[in-house]
Design a protein around this motif. Structure first.
Motif, short mmCIF file in Angstrom:
data_model
loop_
_atom_site.label_atom_id
_atom_site.label_comp_id
_atom_site.label_asym_id
_atom_site.label_seq_id
_atom_site.Cartn_x
_atom_site.Cartn_y
_atom_site.Cartn_z
N GLU A 170 -5.13 -0.97 -6.95
CA GLU A 170 -5.76 0.26 -7.43
C GLU A 170 -4.81 1.17 -8.18
N TYR A 197 0.84 -1.19 0.00
CA TYR A 197 0.00 0.00 0.00
C TYR A 197 0.88 1.24 0.00
N LEU A 228 -5.20 4.60 2.62
CA LEU A 228 -4.30 3.61 2.03
C LEU A 228 -4.80 3.22 0.65
N ARG A 229 -3.89 3.14 -0.30
CA ARG A 229 -4.25 2.69 -1.64
C ARG A 229 -3.40 1.48 -2.00
N LEU A 230 -4.07 0.46 -2.50
CA LEU A 230 -3.40 -0.79 -2.81
C LEU A 230 -2.65 -0.69 -4.12
#
Lengths: 114, 111
Positions: free
Chosen positions: A59, A35, A43-45
Motif C-alpha cells: 500500500e 508493515y 498496519l500498512r503494508l
C-alpha cells in the motif's frame, strides 16, 4: 526457536541518510511482509515477498526498497530517510500464500528520523 | 486503504470482567482474523473466523461474525491483567495476499 528476528530494535537517523532494517526468519516461510505502524492507521503494508527474488509493492511503497536473495532474509532499506518515515516497522512471515495462514510477527524496529 | 475498524478505540475494565471489542468492515470477505499486540511487541495471532462461520471459541476468547452487518466481535471472558494489550482485526477483502487492518482497540485491565 528464534522465529522471526528484527534488528535493530531502535534506530535514530538523520533526514537524507540511508538506513536498512533487517528481518530474519528461521521457519523457511515462503511469504514475508514489511508493515509500518503509526498511531491511528493500524498496519500498512509496504512490500511483500512470495519467495526468494520475488517482491511486490504494498500500500505504501514509496521511499522504500526491498530485496530477498535468501528465503530467510528480507531487508528493508530507506534510501533517503524522511521525517514522515518515523514509525514502528514490523516484519512478518507466513508459510503459504493463503490468507488463512496466520502471520508471524517480529518485535519491530522503532525508527526515528530527525 | 483500511477496511477493518475497531470499536471502541480504548476500553478499561476491572479484572474478572468480560471485555468486548467490535470490528466493522466495508466489503465482502473470506475470513477475518484477530490479533493481540502487547506493548512494545509484535502482533500475535489469536483466532480466525471464516465467512461461513458465525461463532468460534478458543479458550476464553469468543469471536462472532455477522456478514449481513459486516461486523465481528471479540469477547474475552474473565479478563486478566495479562490481557492488557491492543487488539486488531484484519480482513482479506477478497485479496489473495494482503490483509487489511483496523486501527485497534486498546484494552486495559485494572487489578
Amino acid at each position: 526457536d528464534a522465529g522471526i528476528t528484527q534488528s535493530p530494535r531502535y534506530k535514530i537517523t538523520e533526514t537524507g541518510r540511508q538506513v536498512t532494517l533487517m528481518c530474519h526468519q528461521t521457519w523457511s516461510h515462503s511469504y514475508m511482509f514489511w508493515y509500518r505502524q503509526d498511531l491511528g492507521h493500524g498496519l500498512r503494508l509496504i512490500y511483500y515477498s512470495a519467495a526468494a527474488d520475488i517482491t511486490d509493492k504494498g500500500e505504501v511503497p514509496d521511499g522504500y526498497v526491498v530485496s530477498r536473495s535468501k528465503t530467510e532474509n528480507f531487508p528493508l532499506t530507506l534510501e533517503s530517510a524522511t521525517r514522515s518515515q518515523t514509525s514502528v516497522y514490523f516484519c512478518a512471515s507466513r508459510p503459504t500464500g493463503g490468507l488463512v495462514s496466520p502471520l508471524h510477527f517480529g518485535n519491530g524496529t522503532r525508527l526515528t528520523v530527525t | 486503504s483500511q477496511q477493518g475498524e475497531e470499536d471502541p478505540q480504548a476500553l478499561s475494565i476491572q479484572e474478572g470482567e468480560n471485555a468486548t471489542m467490535n470490528c466493522s468492515y466495508k466489503t465482502s470477505i473470506n475470513n477475518l482474523q484477530w490479533y493481540r499486540q502487547n506493548s512494545g511487541r509484535g502482533l500475535v495471532h489469536l483466532i480466525l473466523i471464516r465467512s461461513n462461520e458465525r461463532e468460534k471459541h478458543s479458550g476464553r476468547l469468543r469471536v462472532t461474525l455477522d456478514t449481513s452487518k459486516k461486523s465481528s466481535s471479540l469477547l474475552i471472558t474473565a479478563s486478566r491483567a495479562a490481557d492488557t494489550a491492543s487488539y486488531f482485526c484484519a480482513t482479506d477483502e477478497n485479496s489473495n495476499y494482503q490483509l487489511i487492518w483496523g486501527a485497534g482497540t486498546k484494552l486495559i485491565i485494572k487489578p
